[in-house]
Design a protein around this motif. Sequence first.
Motif, PDB file in Angstrom:
ATOM      1  N   VAL A 183       0.846  -1.189   0.000  1.00 54.05           N
ATOM      2  CA  VAL A 183       0.000   0.000   0.000  1.00 54.05           C
ATOM      3  C   VAL A 183       0.881   1.238   0.000  1.00 54.05           C
ATOM      4  O   VAL A 183       1.675   1.449   0.927  1.00 54.05           O
ATOM      5  CB  VAL A 183      -0.948   0.039   1.226  1.00 54.05           C
ATOM      6  N   GLY A 184       0.752   2.069  -1.035  1.00 51.05           N
ATOM      7  CA  GLY A 184       1.454   3.352  -1.063  1.00 51.05           C
ATOM      8  C   GLY A 184       0.571   4.407  -0.426  1.00 51.05           C
ATOM      9  O   GLY A 184      -0.620   4.507  -0.746  1.00 51.05           O
ATOM     10  N   THR A 185       1.112   5.194   0.494  1.00 51.29           N
ATOM     11  CA  THR A 185       0.304   6.163   1.234  1.00 51.29           C
ATOM     12  C   THR A 185       0.820   7.589   1.034  1.00 51.29           C
ATOM     13  O   THR A 185       1.956   7.810   0.607  1.00 51.29           O
ATOM     14  CB  THR A 185       0.280   5.843   2.742  1.00 51.29           C
ATOM     15  N   GLY A 186      -0.034   8.556   1.362  1.00 51.47           N
ATOM     16  CA  GLY A 186       0.325   9.965   1.277  1.00 51.47           C
ATOM     17  C   GLY A 186       0.648  10.540   2.638  1.00 51.47           C
ATOM     18  O   GLY A 186       0.275   9.976   3.671  1.00 51.47           O
ATOM     19  N   ASP A 187       1.340  11.686   2.649  1.00 49.26           N
ATOM     20  CA  ASP A 187       1.759  12.295   3.927  1.00 49.26           C
ATOM     21  C   ASP A 187       0.790  13.349   4.436  1.00 49.26           C
ATOM     22  O   ASP A 187       1.068  14.021   5.427  1.00 49.26           O
ATOM     23  CB  ASP A 187       3.160  12.892   3.783  1.00 49.26           C
ATOM     24  N   ARG A 207       3.630  -3.005   3.770  1.00 52.16           N
ATOM     25  CA  ARG A 207       3.538  -4.405   3.327  1.00 52.16           C
ATOM     26  C   ARG A 207       2.835  -5.171   4.440  1.00 52.16           C
ATOM     27  O   ARG A 207       3.388  -5.356   5.536  1.00 52.16           O
ATOM     28  CB  ARG A 207       4.925  -4.987   3.056  1.00 52.16           C
ATOM     29  N   ILE A 208       1.593  -5.607   4.163  1.00 57.15           N
ATOM     30  CA  ILE A 208       0.776  -6.189   5.222  1.00 57.15           C
ATOM     31  C   ILE A 208       0.148  -7.505   4.755  1.00 57.15           C
ATOM     32  O   ILE A 208       0.087  -7.817   3.567  1.00 57.15           O
ATOM     33  CB  ILE A 208      -0.342  -5.218   5.673  1.00 57.15           C
ATOM     34  N   ASP A 209      -0.341  -8.247   5.745  1.00 60.41           N
ATOM     35  CA  ASP A 209      -1.052  -9.493   5.502  1.00 60.41           C
ATOM     36  C   ASP A 209      -2.447  -9.149   4.977  1.00 60.41           C
ATOM     37  O   ASP A 209      -3.187  -8.382   5.597  1.00 60.41           O
ATOM     38  CB  ASP A 209      -1.157 -10.287   6.808  1.00 60.41           C
ATOM     39  N   GLY A 215       1.634  -6.392   9.939  1.00 59.69           N
ATOM     40  CA  GLY A 215       2.896  -6.462   9.240  1.00 59.69           C
ATOM     41  C   GLY A 215       3.369  -7.899   9.111  1.00 59.69           C
ATOM     42  O   GLY A 215       3.088  -8.740   9.980  1.00 59.69           O
ATOM     43  N   LEU A 216       4.075  -8.204   8.032  1.00 58.24           N
ATOM     44  CA  LEU A 216       4.526  -9.567   7.788  1.00 58.24           C
ATOM     45  C   LEU A 216       5.849  -9.860   8.496  1.00 58.24           C
ATOM     46  O   LEU A 216       6.655  -8.943   8.717  1.00 58.24           O
ATOM     47  CB  LEU A 216       4.638  -9.796   6.284  1.00 58.24           C
ATOM     48  N   PRO A 217       6.089 -11.113   8.861  1.00 61.00           N
ATOM     49  CA  PRO A 217       7.251 -11.457   9.693  1.00 61.00           C
ATOM     50  C   PRO A 217       8.601 -11.224   9.015  1.00 61.00           C
ATOM     51  O   PRO A 217       9.615 -11.166   9.701  1.00 61.00           O
ATOM     52  CB  PRO A 217       7.046 -12.943  10.011  1.00 61.00           C
ATOM     53  N   ASP A 218       8.625 -11.079   7.687  1.00 59.43           N
ATOM     54  CA  ASP A 218       9.896 -10.793   7.020  1.00 59.43           C
ATOM     55  C   ASP A 218      10.016  -9.333   6.589  1.00 59.43           C
ATOM     56  O   ASP A 218      10.854  -8.991   5.769  1.00 59.43           O
ATOM     57  CB  ASP A 218      10.087 -11.714   5.811  1.00 59.43           C
ATOM     58  N   ARG A 231       4.679  -2.693   9.979  1.00 56.08           N
ATOM     59  CA  ARG A 231       4.011  -2.737   8.680  1.00 56.08           C
ATOM     60  C   ARG A 231       4.808  -2.024   7.580  1.00 56.08           C
ATOM     61  O   ARG A 231       4.465  -2.143   6.405  1.00 56.08           O
ATOM     62  CB  ARG A 231       2.626  -2.095   8.786  1.00 56.08           C
ATOM     63  N   LEU A 232       5.829  -1.284   7.952  1.00 61.78           N
ATOM     64  CA  LEU A 232       6.529  -0.454   6.979  1.00 61.78           C
ATOM     65  C   LEU A 232       7.461  -1.269   6.092  1.00 61.78           C
ATOM     66  O   LEU A 232       8.192  -2.141   6.562  1.00 61.78           O
ATOM     67  CB  LEU A 232       7.351   0.628   7.686  1.00 61.78           C
ATOM     68  N   LEU A 233       7.440  -0.940   4.806  1.00 60.70           N
ATOM     69  CA  LEU A 233       8.435  -1.441   3.868  1.00 60.70           C
ATOM     70  C   LEU A 233       9.479  -0.350   3.624  1.00 60.70           C
ATOM     71  O   LEU A 233      10.672  -0.613   3.668  1.00 60.70           O
ATOM     72  CB  LEU A 233       7.762  -1.855   2.560  1.00 60.70           C
TER      73      LEU A 233
END
Length: 400
Positions: A183-187, A207-209, A215-218, A231-233
Amino acid sequence: MRARTVGLLLTVCCGLTACSSEPVEQPSPAPQVPTPAPPTGTALKIEEVAGGLEHPWDVGFLPDGKVLVTQRPGRLALLSGMTPGATVTEVDADFADVLVKGEGGLMGLAVHPDFVHSRRFVTCQTRQNGGSPVDVRVVTWTLSPDGRSAQRVGDLLTGLPVNASGRHSGCRPTVAPDGALLVGTGDIADHPGIPQDRKNLGGKVLRIDLRTGEGLPDNPFASSPDPVERRLLTYGHRNVQGVAVQPGSDQVFISEHGPRGRDEVSKIIPGRNYGWDPSRGGTTDEYDESVSMSDTERFPDAVPPLWTSGSVSEAPSGAAFLAGTQWGQLEGRLAVVALRGQKMLLFRLDGSGAVTDVLLPPEFNDTHGRLRAARLGPDGALYVSTSTGDNDKILRVTLA
């Protein structure tokens, strides 16, 4: 075709940002990217699949050949097919809590990989309560068997910041090959510290489930005690509008609005800072748009863009890769459509992901108005939406 040179990465238009006569700090000059004339055999065929829409923000393809379309005013449409003459049916769904203001409303869309069994899809939308803005959130829906209605399953992710004006709302979801939801988000162009705050979901790529919203474990910050940071990539973004995964490499690329030009296209490197900091290191409470889009002076490790529009405002939006031999010489290029620029840009990337040249197909130069969504369909064609607000269309693009 206009012969003007387009520089690295894309920006938001002056009409969407606060314009000023003050001098703008420029980053170190980026290498110029050639914009050659499109070679013979790369002409595009553009067909109107359906019209009568209002600001179609995103499209999602269903296993039976039908197409879901989100419209920013808070409406969902179902197209009967992917070819010209498709009928448009309004899908009955409760969007009463959507805040339709400025750039905000019903935005991005992603269809679950297991839709054939679950009939689920997700949307990005701004939420209001009693007329007051609450947040931007990702919502899970179930489409009825006849496609005439959608039932809200629940909120997948809440708490993305929102501006009452709707400015810089984001919000582009894309399902990666491994099933993760990007998901790309705005500020939100209000609180200047948000892009660098790793405990805030704004100005990020997440990057989420797809089932839980966690957030994903990797993920790069998976060990953080903070659920937001997990959750952050990537972080340090301004207003991410396009998220595309390169076939074969699974490398993620984004298109992003910049201030007063300086739009960008970037390659995503997990855990990295992309350098947008309108707070000037926390020294100002004002949203300072004179700072560099990718501030490598303040953040020496910030990831520079692959391409920037320089002083020209293109306002890039949706992005998708042209995959398949049916694209001929255009196969493998990253297609990015633009709002203010009213054009399509086709980026050729080398093995490292660097941009080597950009083609500007003349078929899109100021011919179809503002362009919002770009998604590759299961038939190998590229689907693009217009965004003028008056009889908007879904276009099918193939090699002529």
